[in-house]
Design a protein around this motif. Structure first.
Motif, PDB file in Angstrom:
ATOM      1  N   ASP A 112       0.828  -1.213   0.000  1.00 30.01           N
ATOM      2  CA  ASP A 112       0.000   0.000   0.000  1.00 30.01           C
ATOM      3  C   ASP A 112       0.862   1.262   0.000  1.00 30.01           C
ATOM      4  OD1 ASP A 112      -2.290  -1.490   0.000  1.00 30.01           O
ATOM      5  OD2 ASP A 112      -2.664  -1.332   2.144  1.00 30.01           O
ATOM      6  N   PHE A 113       1.970   1.209   0.732  1.00 29.74           N
ATOM      7  CA  PHE A 113       2.856   2.375   0.816  1.00 29.74           C
ATOM      8  C   PHE A 113       3.470   2.695  -0.548  1.00 29.74           C
ATOM      9  CE2 PHE A 113       7.140   4.134   1.526  1.00 29.74           C
ATOM     10  CZ  PHE A 113       6.795   5.299   2.201  1.00 29.74           C
ATOM     11  N   ILE A 114       3.974   1.650  -1.221  1.00 27.54           N
ATOM     12  CA  ILE A 114       4.581   1.860  -2.546  1.00 27.54           C
ATOM     13  C   ILE A 114       3.521   2.269  -3.556  1.00 27.54           C
ATOM     14  CG2 ILE A 114       5.766   0.687  -4.460  1.00 27.54           C
ATOM     15  CD1 ILE A 114       7.213  -0.980  -2.290  1.00 27.54           C
ATOM     16  N   PHE A 149      -2.747  10.846  10.578  1.00 35.82           N
ATOM     17  CA  PHE A 149      -1.598   9.967  10.820  1.00 35.82           C
ATOM     18  C   PHE A 149      -1.303   9.825  12.309  1.00 35.82           C
ATOM     19  CE2 PHE A 149       3.032   9.765  11.591  1.00 35.82           C
ATOM     20  CZ  PHE A 149       3.259   8.471  11.146  1.00 35.82           C
ATOM     21  N   ILE A 150      -1.267  10.944  13.015  1.00 35.96           N
ATOM     22  CA  ILE A 150      -0.966  10.930  14.455  1.00 35.96           C
ATOM     23  C   ILE A 150      -2.029  10.142  15.220  1.00 35.96           C
ATOM     24  CG2 ILE A 150      -0.786  12.362  16.522  1.00 35.96           C
ATOM     25  CD1 ILE A 150       0.463  14.543  14.739  1.00 35.96           C
ATOM     26  N   THR A 151      -3.286  10.364  14.852  1.00 35.85           N
ATOM     27  CA  THR A 151      -4.395   9.700  15.552  1.00 35.85           C
ATOM     28  C   THR A 151      -4.363   8.196  15.347  1.00 35.85           C
ATOM     29  OG1 THR A 151      -5.771  11.664  15.247  1.00 35.85           O
ATOM     30  CG2 THR A 151      -6.898   9.609  15.801  1.00 35.85           C
ATOM     31  N   VAL A 152      -4.252   7.756  14.088  1.00 39.13           N
ATOM     32  CA  VAL A 152      -4.253   6.320  13.793  1.00 39.13           C
ATOM     33  C   VAL A 152      -3.044   5.644  14.426  1.00 39.13           C
ATOM     34  CG1 VAL A 152      -4.151   4.591  11.963  1.00 39.13           C
ATOM     35  CG2 VAL A 152      -5.570   6.614  11.665  1.00 39.13           C
ATOM     36  N   SER A 153      -1.855   6.262  14.335  1.00 40.20           N
ATOM     37  CA  SER A 153      -0.635   5.686  14.925  1.00 40.20           C
ATOM     38  C   SER A 153      -0.781   5.529  16.433  1.00 40.20           C
ATOM     39  CB  SER A 153       0.576   6.567  14.613  1.00 40.20           C
ATOM     40  OG  SER A 153       0.827   6.608  13.235  1.00 40.20           O
ATOM     41  N   ILE A 208      -0.897   6.058   2.237  1.00 40.67           N
ATOM     42  CA  ILE A 208       0.472   6.173   2.757  1.00 40.67           C
ATOM     43  C   ILE A 208       0.442   6.318   4.276  1.00 40.67           C
ATOM     44  CG2 ILE A 208       2.544   7.626   2.787  1.00 40.67           C
ATOM     45  CD1 ILE A 208       1.843   8.369  -0.151  1.00 40.67           C
ATOM     46  N   ILE A 209      -0.463   7.168   4.760  1.00 40.51           N
ATOM     47  CA  ILE A 209      -0.578   7.412   6.202  1.00 40.51           C
ATOM     48  C   ILE A 209      -0.967   6.130   6.942  1.00 40.51           C
ATOM     49  CG2 ILE A 209      -2.046   8.536   7.934  1.00 40.51           C
ATOM     50  CD1 ILE A 209      -2.043  10.983   6.040  1.00 40.51           C
ATOM     51  N   LYS A 210      -1.980   5.431   6.414  1.00 41.71           N
ATOM     52  CA  LYS A 210      -2.440   4.207   7.076  1.00 41.71           C
ATOM     53  C   LYS A 210      -1.356   3.131   7.078  1.00 41.71           C
ATOM     54  CE  LYS A 210      -7.461   4.556   6.736  1.00 41.71           C
ATOM     55  NZ  LYS A 210      -8.711   3.950   6.234  1.00 41.71           N
TER      56      LYS A 210
END
Length: 604
Positions: free
Chosen positions: A144-146, A193-197, A317-319
């Motif tokens: 997913d990131f790539i 991003f901050i919340t999910v992490s 990317i964030i997930k």
């Protein structure tokens, strides 16, 4: 940070070694999935512009056919790589389980009994089977990131003209409006991003903190309810016990998984809400430019798709990062486990003469205590097992009998002192070659749900006659008449498997020791599950079975030790007496006499 990066790249390498074809397939699947929407967006724009500007049916049909064939090709390719990646994911998971099992087989036996290792195994298993920390999730996140980066770059390329298009709203120029939009875009994605992490990390920490309290209990309970052999005990005693255990199990499971999935769900909910907010902002932004004539009708669809895709790929990317980064705690635990040392030195290889010459084992000032404890199980043991002699080791429960045997077999290493084989420290011998000289039957031996022949030989390839002779020697002649060597024990693999009695199981375990033909025989309570007649038959044949080999025999039944040459009496980890039965029984103040007389009344 440096160690986290090292673990990340090491995990990538570990992943590739487990299944080298997984990453190429999952990456190609995500690349195709990222490119495909833009082909449709671009060709849709061309079709709409052809209809509204050129009004040429030839151009329209050309783009329609392009869309059909390209979509067909990409759908087939995407489906193929998805199915391949699913297949390799399955292989990868199984290979990973085998790697962990192999590591456990390579570790010292005393390490397997440690609290630390048991907790580590439970933590790893639950992290791997729950939510974001398993191997599949990591592999998918890399893909997913790539794919997200590629999709983001393509989306940005298709959106460039949109941001360049001249547009003014209430004296606010195009550049300022673009900056406002990009700022909102970045801000919402950073918050997401901050919340999910945060919630992903919180869910993983919860598993680690509850390993002892909940997960080890859950594992133990599952072992009980899935083992059909425990069913009779539950039914014959108190069903309330099982029901109460079930209530505790359900309560724990509800507590654990409700918290775990609630944590993950909170992060996902907030992220989806922010996604919805940004989608509305994107739609308003594009609609305003279309309303004021900055973009064409065909471009409306293109830019809605492209800018939405910027956000969706940024979200992807964030997930993926919110899984890859917090899951470092799992990678750390995994590599701490994989890096555990065996501590078994393999120096010398036994000379061939050792199998034909005398075999003597001697303890010199040997003491032993379990890791992380201060209490000695054995203290200053000086003891010699002479070649060709039969020695019984007796003592009350907890006196150190089985621990002494495990030290001989190098399942444990002495805390102090040394153990010698024919005058040489046993640490100086190759571990596997050293074990070859022993035939052992432990009190808690294990038979497998395999064929009778495989259980005796502990191998798929074996000498049929030797297996039969070993079974006959331990008194299973009648058993062999009813059952073939190819008959399965128990019913895990064969519904017609043999349900053997405890006594039969013990005899099969003894036959296994005979088949190995070890020159040093160790029997730990070999007749505990036998009836008196079978026990008497075994003892009467014992000298024939052992022949001229060195043998150690552990038993609580002192009447069965009279055939041994020597008797070693252990009490509270210390050798308190040593000698023949006649010598020891003559010492009326000794421990042996006390044990003997306490049992003698049952045989008069």
């Amino acid at each position: 940070m440096k160690y986290k990066l090292k673990r990340f790249f090491r995990f990538l390498n570990y992943f590739s070694n487990l299944e080298s074809k997984y990453f190429p397939c999952i990456i190609l699947f995500n690349v195709i999935k990222s490119i495909r929407p833009f082909i449709n967006l671009y060709l849709s724009k061309c079709i709409i512009d052809s209809l509204s500007i050129t009004m040429s049916s030839n151009y329209v049909m050309k783009y329609v056919w392009y869309m059909v064939f390209v979509n067909l090709f990409m759908m087939l390719s995407e489906g193929y790589f998805q199915s391949r990646s699913n297949y390799y994911d399955f292989k990868l998971t199984k290979n990973h389980s085998m790697m962990k099992s192999k590591k456990l087989m390579d570790l010292n036996y005393d390490m397997l009994e440690s609290e630390y290792l048991q907790d580590t195994i439970v933590e790893l298993n639950h992290l791997e089977t729950n939510g974001i920390y398993n191997l599949s999730s990591f592999g998918k996140s890399i893909g997913d990131f790539i794919g997200g980066i590629l999709g983001f770059l393509i989306s940005f390329y298709f959106s460039l003209e949109f941001f360049k298009s001249d547009f003014t709203f209430k004296n606010i120029n195009n550049t300022t409006i673009n900056i406002i939009f990009i700022t909102i875009f970045l801000l919402l994605n950073i918050i997401s991003f901050i919340t999910v992490s945060k919630f992903n990390k919180k869910a993983g920490s919860f598993i680690t903190q509850n390993t002892k309290k909940v997960f080890r209990y859950i594992r133990s309970y599952m072992d009980i309810i899935y083992d059909y052999k425990s069913g009779k005990d539950i039914r014959l005693y108190d069903m309330d016990l099982a029901e109460n255990a079930g209530d505790v199990y359900r309560s724990n499971m509800y507590h654990v998984f409700s918290y775990f999935w609630t944590s993950l769900g909170k992060g996902s909910t907030i992220s989806n809400f922010l996604n919805g907010v940004l989608s509305v902002i994107i739609f308003i932004f594009i609609s305003m430019k279309a309303f004021y004539g900055s973009i064409s009708i065909g471009e409306i669809m293109l830019y809605i798709g492209a800018i939405n895709s910027i956000f969706k790929n940024a979200l992807s990317i964030i997930k993926s990062l919110s899984i890859i980064i917090p899951s470092d705690s799992y990678r750390e635990k995994l590599f701490n486990f994989m890096d555990l040392n065996t501590n078994i030195e393999t120096k010398k290889v036994l000379n061939k003469e050792i199998y034909t010459n005398k075999i003597e084992i001697e303890f010199k000032n040997v003491s032993f205590k379990y890791p992380d404890t201060d209490k000695y199980v054995l203290k200053n043991i000086n003891l010699k097992f002479n070649s060709g002699k039969k020695c019984a080791i007796v003592g009350v429960n907890g006196s150190g009998k089985t621990t002494l045997i495990k030290l001989i077999l190098r399942l444990y290493e002495p805390t102090e002192g040394k153990i010698l084989l024919n005058g040489e420290n046993i640490k100086n011998y190759n571990y596997d070659n050293y074990l070859d000289i022993f035939s052992v039957v432990f009190q808690d031996f294990k038979l497998f749900s395999l064929t009778l022949g495989e259980n005796v030989a502990v191998s798929k390839n074996y000498d049929l006659n030797e297996v039969k002779n070993s079974l006959i020697k331990v008194g299973l002649s009648e058993f062999l008449k009813k059952n073939d060597l190819t008959s399965y024990l128990y019913r895990e693999f064969d519904e017609n498997g043999i349900e053997i009695s405890g006594g039969e199981a013990q005899k099969i375990a003894m036959a296994r020791a005979l088949y190995k033909k070890g020159k040093f025989i160790i029997l730990d309570e070999p007749t505990a599950a036998l009836d008196p007649i079978s026990e008497s038959n075994i003892y009467s044949k014992f000298n024939t079975i052992v022949q001229n080999n060195t043998a150690i025999y552990i038993s609580h039944r002192l009447s069965s030790c009279r055939f041994c040459d020597d008797i070693c009496v252990l009490n509270d980890g210390v050798v308190v007496q040593y000698g023949s039965h006649e010598t020891l029984i003559g010492d009326t103040l000794g421990k042996y006499y006390e044990l003997w007389t306490s049992q003698a009344k049952y045989y008069t």
